[in-house]
Design an enzyme around this catalytic site. Structure first.
Site, PDB file in Angstrom:
ATOM      1  N   CYS A   1      -8.556 -27.728  10.784  1.00 17.00           N
ATOM      2  CA  CYS A   1      -9.786 -28.516  10.871  1.00 17.00           C
ATOM      3  C   CYS A   1      -9.538 -29.999  10.603  1.00 17.00           C
ATOM      4  O   CYS A   1     -10.294 -30.851  11.070  1.00 17.00           O
ATOM      5  CB  CYS A   1     -10.828 -27.946   9.904  1.00 17.00           C
ATOM      6  SG  CYS A   1     -11.396 -26.315  10.435  1.00 17.00           S
TER       7      CYS A   1
ATOM      8  N   GLY B   1     -11.053   4.632   0.255  1.00 20.39           N
ATOM      9  CA  GLY B   1     -11.941   5.499   1.023  1.00 20.39           C
ATOM     10  C   GLY B   1     -13.271   4.866   1.398  1.00 20.39           C
ATOM     11  O   GLY B   1     -14.215   5.563   1.763  1.00 20.39           O
TER      12      GLY B   1
ATOM     13  N   ASP C   1       0.857  -1.185   0.000  1.00 19.29           N
ATOM     14  CA  ASP C   1       0.000   0.000   0.000  1.00 19.29           C
ATOM     15  C   ASP C   1       0.896   1.240   0.000  1.00 19.29           C
ATOM     16  O   ASP C   1       2.119   1.126   0.066  1.00 19.29           O
ATOM     17  CB  ASP C   1      -0.973  -0.029   1.188  1.00 19.29           C
ATOM     18  CG  ASP C   1      -0.269   0.075   2.528  1.00 19.29           C
ATOM     19  OD1 ASP C   1       0.955   0.265   2.555  1.00 19.29           O
ATOM     20  OD2 ASP C   1      -0.953  -0.037   3.565  1.00 19.29           O
ATOM     21  N   SER C   2       0.295   2.401  -0.075  1.00 17.90           N
ATOM     22  CA  SER C   2       1.094   3.619  -0.258  1.00 17.90           C
ATOM     23  C   SER C   2       1.521   4.238   1.060  1.00 17.90           C
ATOM     24  O   SER C   2       2.323   5.158   1.080  1.00 17.90           O
ATOM     25  CB  SER C   2       0.277   4.644  -1.030  1.00 17.90           C
ATOM     26  OG  SER C   2      -0.765   5.149  -0.204  1.00 17.90           O
ATOM     27  N   GLY C   3       0.959   3.765   2.156  1.00 11.87           N
ATOM     28  CA  GLY C   3       1.233   4.375   3.453  1.00 11.87           C
ATOM     29  C   GLY C   3       0.239   5.478   3.784  1.00 11.87           C
ATOM     30  O   GLY C   3       0.121   5.886   4.938  1.00 11.87           O
ATOM     31  N   GLY C   4      -0.486   5.929   2.783  1.00  8.75           N
ATOM     32  CA  GLY C   4      -1.427   7.032   2.998  1.00  8.75           C
ATOM     33  C   GLY C   4      -2.485   6.705   4.050  1.00  8.75           C
ATOM     34  O   GLY C   4      -2.720   7.474   4.972  1.00  8.75           O
TER      35      GLY C   4
ATOM     36  N   GLN D   1     -11.144   7.905  -5.342  1.00  9.77           N
ATOM     37  CA  GLN D   1     -11.713   8.495  -4.134  1.00  9.77           C
ATOM     38  C   GLN D   1     -13.011   9.221  -4.509  1.00  9.77           C
ATOM     39  O   GLN D   1     -13.502   9.064  -5.613  1.00  9.77           O
ATOM     40  CB  GLN D   1     -10.710   9.472  -3.487  1.00  9.77           C
ATOM     41  CG  GLN D   1      -9.459   8.790  -2.920  1.00  9.77           C
ATOM     42  CD  GLN D   1      -9.735   8.011  -1.616  1.00  9.77           C
ATOM     43  OE1 GLN D   1     -10.816   8.074  -1.036  1.00  9.77           O
ATOM     44  NE2 GLN D   1      -8.736   7.244  -1.177  1.00  9.77           N
TER      45      GLN D   1
ATOM     46  N   ASP E   1      -8.267  -7.035   0.261  1.00 11.50           N
ATOM     47  CA  ASP E   1      -7.373  -7.249   1.406  1.00 11.50           C
ATOM     48  C   ASP E   1      -8.139  -6.839   2.648  1.00 11.50           C
ATOM     49  O   ASP E   1      -9.003  -5.963   2.583  1.00 11.50           O
ATOM     50  CB  ASP E   1      -6.114  -6.364   1.321  1.00 11.50           C
ATOM     51  CG  ASP E   1      -6.408  -4.939   1.736  1.00 11.50           C
ATOM     52  OD1 ASP E   1      -6.999  -4.190   0.934  1.00 11.50           O
ATOM     53  OD2 ASP E   1      -6.091  -4.571   2.894  1.00 11.50           O
TER      54      ASP E   1
ATOM     55  N   CYS F   1     -14.537 -27.357   6.254  1.00 13.59           N
ATOM     56  CA  CYS F   1     -13.280 -26.671   5.934  1.00 13.59           C
ATOM     57  C   CYS F   1     -12.177 -27.692   5.681  1.00 13.59           C
ATOM     58  O   CYS F   1     -12.072 -28.691   6.391  1.00 13.59           O
ATOM     59  CB  CYS F   1     -12.897 -25.756   7.097  1.00 13.59           C
ATOM     60  SG  CYS F   1     -11.319 -24.905   6.882  1.00 13.59           S
TER      61      CYS F   1
ATOM     62  N   ASP G   1      -2.206   8.313  -2.003  1.00 13.00           N
ATOM     63  CA  ASP G   1      -3.481   9.019  -2.045  1.00 13.00           C
ATOM     64  C   ASP G   1      -3.813   9.598  -0.680  1.00 13.00           C
ATOM     65  O   ASP G   1      -3.244   9.198   0.328  1.00 13.00           O
ATOM     66  CB  ASP G   1      -4.616   8.064  -2.452  1.00 13.00           C
ATOM     67  CG  ASP G   1      -4.868   6.976  -1.399  1.00 13.00           C
ATOM     68  OD1 ASP G   1      -3.882   6.486  -0.807  1.00 13.00           O
ATOM     69  OD2 ASP G   1      -6.029   6.618  -1.181  1.00 13.00           O
TER      70      ASP G   1
ATOM     71  N   HIS H   1      -6.809 -21.077  10.406  1.00 17.04           N
ATOM     72  CA  HIS H   1      -8.145 -21.460   9.947  1.00 17.04           C
ATOM     73  C   HIS H   1      -8.829 -20.293   9.223  1.00 17.04           C
ATOM     74  O   HIS H   1      -9.382 -20.469   8.135  1.00 17.04           O
ATOM     75  CB  HIS H   1      -9.042 -21.950  11.091  1.00 17.04           C
ATOM     76  CG  HIS H   1     -10.479 -21.987  10.694  1.00 17.04           C
ATOM     77  ND1 HIS H   1     -11.015 -23.005   9.926  1.00 17.04           N
ATOM     78  CD2 HIS H   1     -11.465 -21.075  10.864  1.00 17.04           C
ATOM     79  CE1 HIS H   1     -12.277 -22.721   9.653  1.00 17.04           C
ATOM     80  NE2 HIS H   1     -12.579 -21.559  10.211  1.00 17.04           N
TER      81      HIS H   1
ATOM     82  N   CYS I   1      -8.919 -26.990   5.828  1.00 16.34           N
ATOM     83  CA  CYS I   1      -7.636 -26.469   6.297  1.00 16.34           C
ATOM     84  C   CYS I   1      -6.929 -27.444   7.229  1.00 16.34           C
ATOM     85  O   CYS I   1      -7.521 -28.391   7.755  1.00 16.34           O
ATOM     86  CB  CYS I   1      -7.810 -25.095   6.950  1.00 16.34           C
ATOM     87  SG  CYS I   1      -8.160 -25.124   8.714  1.00 16.34           S
TER      88      CYS I   1
HETATM   89 ZN    ZN Z   1     -10.412 -24.796   8.997  1.00  9.57          ZN
END
Ligand code: ZN
Length: 391
Positions: A328, A235, A95-98, A208, A285, A323, A149, A354, A325
């Site tokens: 699980c 935003g 990311d830009s840090g903004g 934005q 994200d 699940c 931004d 998980h 994973c």
């Molecule tokens: Zn799981």
């Protein structure tokens, strides 16, 4: 960065706006729709890089603000860039840090040039500008760089939103110029004390305009005129009503260039992500899977599960029997609860693994459903499962 698209569209769902595609970078490909686990300080909290790979993370996000303050982008640059520093061979978006500067810092001074702020770690004063943000991201060597931004505060008046998006527009142009300068001439980078470690960095611009739909359009048109490898919606998820967020996304997503990845920043819950994929968003994200895991809140195919709840004391079932994973497959709710209640480190590791796996699997199921043309059926059935809520 160039005029050629790094994004190949693979399939469009017929009854919705959902789409699948592939983003190609120097560190591998990312199949979309994709979720990027957030690696704030060069680590996705609680998880090793091996766990992330095994869980199927094809890309992670790194935070410019945090890595700039600690251990410092020049240090990481000297050690070969963020990929090598953290031993992660797959794509990284920074990311830009903004967003952090604007959300973490009470004390900041905003000018045309950039923003002066004080470190949340030691109070020291720093300055971040479009050029500085791009220098840091070039030093880190991420595959996808975000333009610097101003994350428009919410709520904002129309005039404030206009001023903010225009500033973001000027900063977007400067961001693009700076990345191009760094990539085209090593001497430029040297003067900033860095070495370009990734010549094929892509650059995304950030839309934005707060909740004003015409301003969102104006912002997007300005970005498209400058030309970016991908476009992000920023935003949002900053305190507005959920309906307002979806109003913006449903309005602006179809107007975003079809041949570029579309990234909805900082979103969100499984329901939000499914809703946004439905509207044609490709990338996401959010800290939610890892942050909630550390608070004992688990995502499952039957809704959220709070592992602190006493009813799981004697529960020998896995967190989510649907699940796939590693957690699980091996551990019971009772054991995970015991670890959590005892404050054991492994508790946070297992809950994080998980939750991140749940998000990544959900994305994989969506990609498959879009490819098969069954996204509507998939999302209806998955959402009704989530709505069951088991606490
Ligand atoms: Zn799981």
């Amino acid at each position: 960065m160039g005029s050629e698209s790094l994004f190949n569209r693979i399939a469009n769902d017929e009854s919705t706006k959902a789409r699948t595609g592939r983003v190609t970078t120097a560190h591998g490909t990312v199949d979309t729709p994709a979720f990027m686990p957030v690696g704030t300080q060069g680590t996705v909290k609680g998880l090793t890089q091996q766990m992330l790979e095994d869980a199927g993370a094809s890309i992670i996000l790194g935070n410019t603000y945090h890595l700039f303050l600690r251990p410092g982008h020049t240090r990481i640059n000297q050690l070969g860039g963020l990929h090598r520093f953290m031993s992660w061979g797959r794509p990284i978006l920074t990311d830009s840090g903004g967003f952090q500067v604007f959300s973490l810092n009470e004390l900041r001074k905003l000018t045309e040039e950039g923003v002066e702020f004080q470190s949340h770690i030691d109070g020291s004063t720093h300055f971040l500008s479009p050029e500085k943000s791009i220098d840091i991201q070039a030093a880190l060597g991420s595959d996808i760089v975000m333009a610097f931004d101003e994350c428009t505060p919410f709520p904002a008046t129309r005039d404030e939103a206009i001023a903010s998006l225009k500033l973001t527009q000027r900063w977007a142009r400067r961001s693009k110029q700076r990345l191009s300068d760094l990539h085209s001439d090593a001497a430029n980078a040297e003067r900033s004390g860095i070495t370009v470690v990734n010549q094929t960095q892509a650059l995304f611009g950030i839309n934005q305009g707060s909740t004003f739909l015409d301003l969102r359009e104006q912002s997007l048109a300005g970005l498209v005129e400058i030309g970016f490898d991908g476009y992000a919606i920023g935003g949002l998820s900053v305190g507005e009503e959920k309906s307002a967020m979806f109003e913006v996304v449903s309005h602006i997503a179809p107007l975003m260039p079809e041949d570029r990845p579309r990234y909805l920043m900082g979103v969100g819950t499984p329901e939000d992500i499914i809703g946004a994929v439905n509207l044609g968003i490709d990338m996401f994200d959010c800290v939610m899977p890892t942050r909630n895991a550390r608070n004992g809140q688990l995502f499952t195919s039957r809704g959220k599960l709070n592992i602190k709840n006493a009813r799981y004391k004697k529960d020998g079932q896995p967190i989510d029997d649907a699940c796939r994973c590693a957690v699980c497959a091996r551990y019971s709710r009772a054991y995970v609860r015991h670890l959590y209640m005892s404050g054991e480190i492994l508790g946070a590791v297992l809950t994080s693994l998980h939750n991140v796996s749940f998000y990544l699997d959900m994305m994989s199921m969506m990609r498959q459903a879009i490819t098969l043309g069954t996204f509507k059926e998939f999302s209806d059935s998955f959402l009704s499962g989530l709505a069951r809520g088991q606490d």
